[in-house]
Design an enzyme around this catalytic site. Structure first.
Site, PDB file in Angstrom:
ATOM      1  N   ASP A   1      -2.073   1.909  -4.843  1.00 34.03           N
ATOM      2  CA  ASP A   1      -3.356   2.270  -4.233  1.00 34.03           C
ATOM      3  C   ASP A   1      -4.408   1.222  -4.577  1.00 34.03           C
ATOM      4  O   ASP A   1      -4.291   0.500  -5.578  1.00 34.03           O
ATOM      5  CB  ASP A   1      -3.819   3.644  -4.728  1.00 34.03           C
ATOM      6  CG  ASP A   1      -2.899   4.764  -4.265  1.00 34.03           C
ATOM      7  OD1 ASP A   1      -2.293   4.606  -3.180  1.00 34.03           O
ATOM      8  OD2 ASP A   1      -2.783   5.773  -4.982  1.00 34.03           O
TER       9      ASP A   1
ATOM     10  N   HIS B   1       0.813  -1.219   0.000  1.00 32.80           N
ATOM     11  CA  HIS B   1       0.000   0.000   0.000  1.00 32.80           C
ATOM     12  C   HIS B   1       0.849   1.274   0.000  1.00 32.80           C
ATOM     13  O   HIS B   1       0.336   2.372  -0.231  1.00 32.80           O
ATOM     14  CB  HIS B   1      -0.948   0.001   1.214  1.00 32.80           C
ATOM     15  CG  HIS B   1      -2.303   0.560   0.900  1.00 32.80           C
ATOM     16  ND1 HIS B   1      -2.505   1.576   0.004  1.00 32.80           N
ATOM     17  CD2 HIS B   1      -3.534   0.232   1.369  1.00 32.80           C
ATOM     18  CE1 HIS B   1      -3.788   1.870  -0.074  1.00 32.80           C
ATOM     19  NE2 HIS B   1      -4.444   1.049   0.743  1.00 32.80           N
TER      20      HIS B   1
END
Length: 421
Positions: free
Chosen positions: A397, A393
């Site tokens: 995204d 992450h």
């Protein structure tokens, strides 16, 4: 008599130390030149060390699981003739000299020719000790097969190879089928409590997975894909393939992965978190998670984007066999930019795979199941497969991951697009 000190040679690639995974000999054993002494594991691969001389083992350095520095003594052997300890700089040059002077032809004929009349007397002394050990050392098998045999309590000398004198996993399976002894426990049999040291490949996996979960904030996205048309195409291709390898789902999925990556460069990347740099790769070096007897290994399909489905199918088979037999090279086990992991028909309905650090994503197809599904007003039988992706992450995204999987989905659900240039 003399003492030969065999030092751990330079394995290359800047390796400073190696872990002792298993010993094939014990102190007191007689070994022939080129007989296996030990399996050692580096960060890249398992390496089998063989004896450069014929002699009797007088000393072994280290227990299984210990690290040994390059250049330190691995084993000492008592050999015939005047043989000095191996000099510091290079172990290799000394090795050929020792056996040339000490070849076994002298000791073996001597008892028979020198004392022909009392034949029963000389025979018992040399034979019981060296002969069985030497016989064991001559068994040909990969490190993975040796380890599995050791774990099962099977003496490789008792296993009859099916071909070319080399014991393979299939030979062990056949041995187990016909012989319930040798440490083999039938299904359902009671097992004793045991302690198993985490060493070798299992330790590497443990350290790698722990580091991945510790450093990478994972998230997983799963989408459902209708692969009915794709499975029909695969069946047609296999029916007319001729001498080409049989297609599984993987070459088709890899093709879809590679075709969509140019629009999602953040997926095909490696993150150097110390330098704070994301290295996006133009080529797709696809890691292929492969289960072996030694544990999970990740051989790499180089430049997967430049291969057609048949070339991918051949490379998948070749690399999987190399990994399982312990013959994969360090180059074949490193440098991946994205990893694919699959459990095949046992793939479950969804998975949350752990990223192969320092990559930033890993893709996992799940098993294909046939279920009813609406197509317009009709309910039809459809072949469905869930596709999972875990991402870092810090780099990827959620929107990027979902968009990427849906781009793969579009190709897999419309196979004509998949094979179009």
């Amino acid at each position: 008599m003399g003492t030969f000190s065999f030092k751990l040679p330079d394995i290359g690639e800047g390796i400073a130390e190696a872990e002792i995974v298993s010993w094939h000999v014990a102190v007191g054993d007689m070994v022939e030149e080129d007989a296996p002494l030990a399996d050692l594991m580096t960060d890249k691969a398992t390496v089998e060390m063989t004896s450069p001389v014929t002699g009797r083992i007088t000393r072994l350095s280290g227990e299984v699981g210990e690290m040994l520095a390059i250049g330190s003594i691995l084993a000492e052997l008592e050999v015939e003739g005047d043989v000095d300890a191996q000099p510091e700089p290079e172990p290799a040059p000394e090795a050929p000299a020792a056996p040339a002077e000490v070849k076994e032809p002298d000791p073996v004929p001597e008892p028979v020719e020198a004392k022909p009349e009392p034949e029963p007397k000389p025979e018992p002394e040399p034979a019981p000790d060296p002969a069985p050990v030497a016989e064991r050392q001559r068994v040909l098998a990969s490190p993975a097969v040796r380890k599995r045999a050791k774990d099962l309590g099977i003496d490789l000398a008792d296993v009859k190879p099916a071909e070319d004198g080399r014991v393979r996993h299939g030979d062990l399976d056949a041995f187990l089928s016909y012989n319930a002894g040798g440490g083999y426990r039938p299904a359902g049999g009671k097992r004793e409590d045991e302690q198993v040291r985490v060493i070798g490949m299992r330790r590497r996996i443990a350290e790698s997975m722990a580091a991945s979960k510790r450093h990478i904030p994972h998230f997983t996205y799963v989408d459902e894909i209708d692969v009915t048309k794709l499975e029909e195409l695969r069946a047609d291709l296999n029916a007319t393939r001729g001498a080409k390898p049989k297609l599984t789902m993987l070459p088709l999925l890899i093709t879809a992965i590679c075709k969509t990556l140019p629009d999602f460069p953040m997926i095909n990347a490696r993150y150097d978190d110390e330098a704070g740099i994301v290295n996006r790769s133009g080529a797709v070096h696809l890691g292929m998670a492969t289960q072996t007897d030694a544990g999970l290994m990740v051989p790499v399909i180089r430049n997967a984007e430049s291969r057609n489905i048949w070339q991918l199918a051949s490379e998948i088979v070749r690399l999987a066999e190399a990994a399982r037999s312990g013959n994969a090279t360090s180059q074949e086990l490193s440098g991946s930019t994205l990893t694919l992991t699959s459990l095949g028909p046992m793939g479950g309905i969804a998975s949350t795979p752990v990223i192969n650090r320092p990559e930033v994503a890993i893709i996992a197809p799940n098993k294909v199941v046939e279920r009813p599904m609406f197509r317009g007003d009709k309910v039809v039988a459809a072949k469905l497969m869930n596709l999972s992706i875990s991402c870092d992450h810090r780099v990827v995204d959620g929107w990027d991951a979902a968009s990427y999987v849906q781009a793969i989905k579009r190709l897999l659900e419309t196979p004509a697009l998949l094979l179009a240039d």
